[in-house]
Design a protein around this motif. Structure first.
Motif, PDB file in Angstrom:
ATOM      1  N   SER A  20      26.816  -2.180   2.946  1.00  0.00           N
ATOM      2  CA  SER A  20      26.878  -3.639   3.130  1.00  0.00           C
ATOM      3  C   SER A  20      27.004  -4.008   4.616  1.00  0.00           C
ATOM      4  N   LEU A  21      27.706  -3.182   5.370  1.00  0.00           N
ATOM      5  CA  LEU A  21      27.826  -3.467   6.801  1.00  0.00           C
ATOM      6  C   LEU A  21      26.464  -3.342   7.482  1.00  0.00           C
ATOM      7  N   ARG A  22      25.760  -2.302   7.129  1.00  0.00           N
ATOM      8  CA  ARG A  22      24.436  -2.094   7.710  1.00  0.00           C
ATOM      9  C   ARG A  22      23.508  -3.254   7.348  1.00  0.00           C
ATOM     10  N   ALA A  23      23.554  -3.660   6.078  1.00  0.00           N
ATOM     11  CA  ALA A  23      22.693  -4.764   5.649  1.00  0.00           C
ATOM     12  C   ALA A  23      23.052  -6.047   6.403  1.00  0.00           C
ATOM     13  N   TRP A  24      24.352  -6.265   6.599  1.00  0.00           N
ATOM     14  CA  TRP A  24      24.804  -7.470   7.313  1.00  0.00           C
ATOM     15  C   TRP A  24      24.327  -7.446   8.766  1.00  0.00           C
ATOM     16  N   ILE A  25      24.457  -6.279   9.380  1.00  0.00           N
ATOM     17  CA  ILE A  25      24.029  -6.169  10.772  1.00  0.00           C
ATOM     18  C   ILE A  25      22.508  -6.346  10.879  1.00  0.00           C
ATOM     19  N   CYS A  26      21.774  -5.773   9.900  1.00  0.00           N
ATOM     20  CA  CYS A  26      20.308  -5.922   9.925  1.00  0.00           C
ATOM     21  C   CYS A  26      19.907  -7.390   9.753  1.00  0.00           C
ATOM     22  N   ARG A  27      20.673  -8.101   8.936  1.00  0.00           N
ATOM     23  CA  ARG A  27      20.362  -9.521   8.736  1.00  0.00           C
ATOM     24  C   ARG A  27      20.614 -10.299  10.033  1.00  0.00           C
ATOM     25  N   LEU A  28      21.697  -9.949  10.686  1.00  0.00           N
ATOM     26  CA  LEU A  28      21.965 -10.563  11.989  1.00  0.00           C
ATOM     27  C   LEU A  28      20.847 -10.262  12.981  1.00  0.00           C
ATOM     28  N   ALA A  29      20.366  -9.033  12.940  1.00  0.00           N
ATOM     29  CA  ALA A  29      19.314  -8.617  13.868  1.00  0.00           C
ATOM     30  C   ALA A  29      18.050  -9.457  13.659  1.00  0.00           C
ATOM     31  N   VAL A  30      17.704  -9.677  12.384  1.00  0.00           N
ATOM     32  CA  VAL A  30      16.517 -10.499  12.104  1.00  0.00           C
ATOM     33  C   VAL A  30      16.735 -11.927  12.586  1.00  0.00           C
ATOM     34  N   ASN A  31      17.912 -12.478  12.293  1.00  0.00           N
ATOM     35  CA  ASN A  31      18.183 -13.855  12.708  1.00  0.00           C
ATOM     36  C   ASN A  31      18.154 -14.018  14.223  1.00  0.00           C
ATOM     37  N   LYS A  32      18.775 -13.081  14.906  1.00  0.00           N
ATOM     38  CA  LYS A  32      18.794 -13.164  16.363  1.00  0.00           C
ATOM     39  C   LYS A  32      17.411 -12.959  16.947  1.00  0.00           C
ATOM     40  N   SER A  33      16.636 -12.096  16.315  1.00  0.00           N
ATOM     41  CA  SER A  33      15.268 -11.884  16.796  1.00  0.00           C
ATOM     42  C   SER A  33      14.434 -13.150  16.645  1.00  0.00           C
ATOM     43  N   LEU A  34      14.630 -13.825  15.518  1.00  0.00           N
ATOM     44  CA  LEU A  34      13.902 -15.084  15.323  1.00  0.00           C
ATOM     45  C   LEU A  34      14.362 -16.139  16.332  1.00  0.00           C
ATOM     46  N   ASP A  35      15.653 -16.139  16.626  1.00  0.00           N
ATOM     47  CA  ASP A  35      16.157 -17.069  17.649  1.00  0.00           C
ATOM     48  C   ASP A  35      15.487 -16.806  18.987  1.00  0.00           C
ATOM     49  N   THR A  36      15.436 -15.540  19.343  1.00  0.00           N
ATOM     50  CA  THR A  36      14.797 -15.177  20.611  1.00  0.00           C
ATOM     51  C   THR A  36      13.326 -15.586  20.611  1.00  0.00           C
ATOM     52  N   LEU A  37      12.694 -15.328  19.482  1.00  0.00           N
ATOM     53  CA  LEU A  37      11.272 -15.653  19.383  1.00  0.00           C
ATOM     54  C   LEU A  37      11.036 -17.155  19.517  1.00  0.00           C
TER      55      LEU A  37
END
Lengths: 438, 184
Positions: free
Chosen positions: B71-88
């Motif tokens: 669950s921690l990994r999934a949470w971090i991966c979700r954050l990664a996608v969100n932050k990547s979209l923010d950057t984009l």
């Protein structure tokens, strides 16, 4: 139904990893510890470039808005009709009621003057304004009679002479003037616009989290110190007074006091940038431009009057620290403290003297106040955030102007303690609020 | 990682233990980098994004609820996608994406990718235009529908489908070319 290759690709990607660029952990650790900027400069630069023009435009708008709200100088100048009369070499019909003398009319009535007030006090004690350069104002000289009907007398000759020295000598037998007691200010007026503070739509930065950059525009109004006062021996406008000399032959010797003074409190504008370096702290550095404006006038019977308009301009660098006391998404409260260093960059006085026969002498004197003027400030502010980027704040501030040994008396030297109310507009370059979920 | 061990790590990181943070970082940074790299191509932007992701991880760790292994990994991966979209979003106007013209795009079947290294496949994905790459990643790796992608990016559903179609065809051509060159 997604295709098989998608499932295959997804499974392969699940186990796939890449080495991060070098130094990422250092960046993260520094940010967590609050020792590094949250964003590399190249990331900020795009925001900065559109924000600076916005802040500058807002600053200019504020400047002109506030400037127009300031008392008009026209009240201190002769009206057109009066100028025409003067141009014809006629004294105003009733000098005591003309616009520029109106404020001093009650004082222009003959009053006994104590010998001490006119003779016992040496002008040298106050004549601290050292003119660097004196110039005749060409724009106004057209109101001088082109050819006085009477040949130039001693009176006319001194019109453009070094009047500071001439005015040092006061008649010893003056008996008709007495200084009035200075009344408390009846109105204060202070407007200071500054740009800067980070104000951040005050994004929350967790301890050690990223920093935030902001710009702001603000205006300040002081509570007291300015206004229209009856002058007197203590009126600081008296200092350095070097009005055109009075005719020695006058039956009504020129008073060596300004009977009426009007002090506008400092008006300044500028830009500033602030940086939120911790969750509740931010530092601010600004660059302000300040003007101090004062006008003085005296009049006495037979149409004699004199006026002086004094203008000082300062460039200042305020440095402050803000601490966030209370934070809600739309509303925030904070306290601030800091110091400001100001340097006078321009200092001049326009002096005019109207004589019984309608002659008007005009001149400008330049001076420089060289010492830095330091002040310490502390305040309490509240900010309303319109959205992530823009906020409006109100701040009340107490300032203390540190004596700097300046020989030129001005608003700062006479008002060491000032309370100011500040209204500002902040542009925050960060996009995230404290309570924004990741 | 055992439950107790991961929970202990999280608890220490919440308290500000730098060693625990470093462990979390080390365990997930490669996965997070791979995710962010799919969306963010430029190296400097990638570095910013990684910093943002882990900053958000440590900032919001108290809000994380452990729900089982991974669950921690999934949470971090979700954050990664969100932050990547923010950057984009900072660099690209994703909402300006529109349906692409399908005239020149043949509906090519995806060639078998078994022999193509994952690094090469990631490189091909990175070569897709921003809009196509973003939609492709969300559709393929995040398993979102076109409706969900449209809502997420603020675009029309048809635009998402069109962008994906183009991305898939482009990727198929690149994979086919790779197979041909390397004689796989």
């Amino acid at each position: 139904m997604k295709e098989d290759w998608i499932e295959q690709l997804r499974n392969r990607a699940a186990d796939y990893g890449e080495a991060p660029p070098p130094g990422v952990w250092d960046d993260v650790r520094d940010a967590v510890n609050g020792t590094a900027s949250s964003k590399p400069s190249h990331k900020r630069s795009r925001l900065v470039w559109w924000t600076i023009p916005t802040a500058a435009a807002a600053c200019l708008l504020l400047f002109f808005t506030l400037r127009h709200s300031a008392p008009s100088e026209s009240a201190l100048h002769p009206s057109k009709g009066e100028e025409k009369a003067l141009a014809r070499g006629e004294a105003p019909e009733n000098p005591a009621t003309t616009s520029y003398a109106a404020s001093s009319a009650p004082l222009a009535a003959a009053r006994p003057i104590s010998p001490a007030s006119s003779t016992g006090r040496k002008r040298e004690e106050h004549a601290v304004f050292v003119p660097e350069k004196t110039e005749i104002l060409p724009a106004k000289t057209d109101i001088l009679p082109s050819e006085p009907e009477t040949p130039p007398t001693a009176e006319a000759d001194v019109r453009y002479a070094d009047l500071s020295e001439a005015s040092l000598e006061q008649p010893q037998d003056s008996t008709s003037w007495q200084p009035t007691e200075r009344k408390p200010p009846v109105r204060s007026y202070d407007l200071v616009a500054q740009l800067p503070d980070n104000g951040s739509a005050l994004p929350d930065v967790a301890p050690g989290a990223s920093s935030h950059l902001s710009f702001s525009v603000h205006a300040t109004r002081s509570m007291g110190g300015g206004g229209m006062n009856a002058g007197g021996p203590l009126a600081y406008g008296h200092s350095g007074m070097a009005a055109p000399v009075s005719p020695a032959s006058s039956d009504y010797p020129e008073p060596d006091y300004w009977q009426h003074e009007e002090i506008e409190e400092p008006f300044s504008f500028g830009i500033a940038v602030s940086w939120q370096f911790a969750k509740r702290w931010r530092a601010e550095l600004g660059l302000d431009y300040t003007t101090l404006y004062e006008s003085y006038s005296s009049s006495w019977p037979r149409g004699n009057s004199k006026e002086m308009e004094k203008c000082m301009q300062f460039v200042s660098v305020p440095a402050r620290a803000h601490y966030l006391l209370w934070d809600r998404k739309l509303l925030q409260a904070y306290v601030s403290a800091g110091i400001t260093a100001e340097q006078c960059v321009r200092n001049y006085r326009d002096i005019s003297r109207t004589y019984e026969n309608g002659h008007v002498g005009l001149r400008r004197e330049h001076g420089v106040s060289r010492p830095f003027q330091f002040s310490a400030n502390m305040g309490l502010g509240v900010q309303f955030n319109f959205n992530r980027h823009f906020g409006l704040y109100v701040q009340s501030e107490f300032g203390y102007y540190v004596p700097n040994g300046s020989s030129d008396r001005n608003y700062y030297t006479e008002h060491r303690k000032v309370v100011k109310s500040e209204v500002g507009f902040r542009v925050n370059l960060n996009r995230m609020y404290k309570n924004q979920k990741p | 990682m055992h439950k107790a061990e991961e929970l202990n790590l999280i608890e220490r990181a919440e308290r500000g233990d730098e060693a625990a943070m470093r462990q979390i970082y080390d365990r997930h940074v490669r996965t997070v980098t791979a995710i962010c790299r799919r969306y963010v191509v430029r190296d400097d932007a990638l570095r910013d994004t990684l910093q943002d992701v882990f900053l958000a991880v440590f900032q919001h760790l108290p809000q994380f609820r452990w729900q089982g292994e991974g669950s921690l990994r999934a949470w971090i991966c979700r954050l990664a996608v969100n932050k990547s979209l923010d950057t984009l979003r900072q660099h690209t106007r994703l909402e300006a994406m529109d349906a692409l013209d399908d005239v020149d795009v043949a509906d090519e079947p995806m060639p078998p990718m078994d022999g193509v290294p994952m690094e090469e496949l990631m490189g091909m994905i990175q070569h897709l235009p921003d809009g196509q790459r973003t939609v492709f990643n969300l559709f393929v790796f995040e398993n979102l529908t076109h409706r969900e992608i449209a809502q997420r990016l603020g675009i029309r559903e048809a635009s998402s489908a069109s962008q994906y179609h183009h991305a898939r065809c482009t990727l198929a051509r690149m994979v086919g070319e790779y197979i041909r060159i390397h004689d796989l």
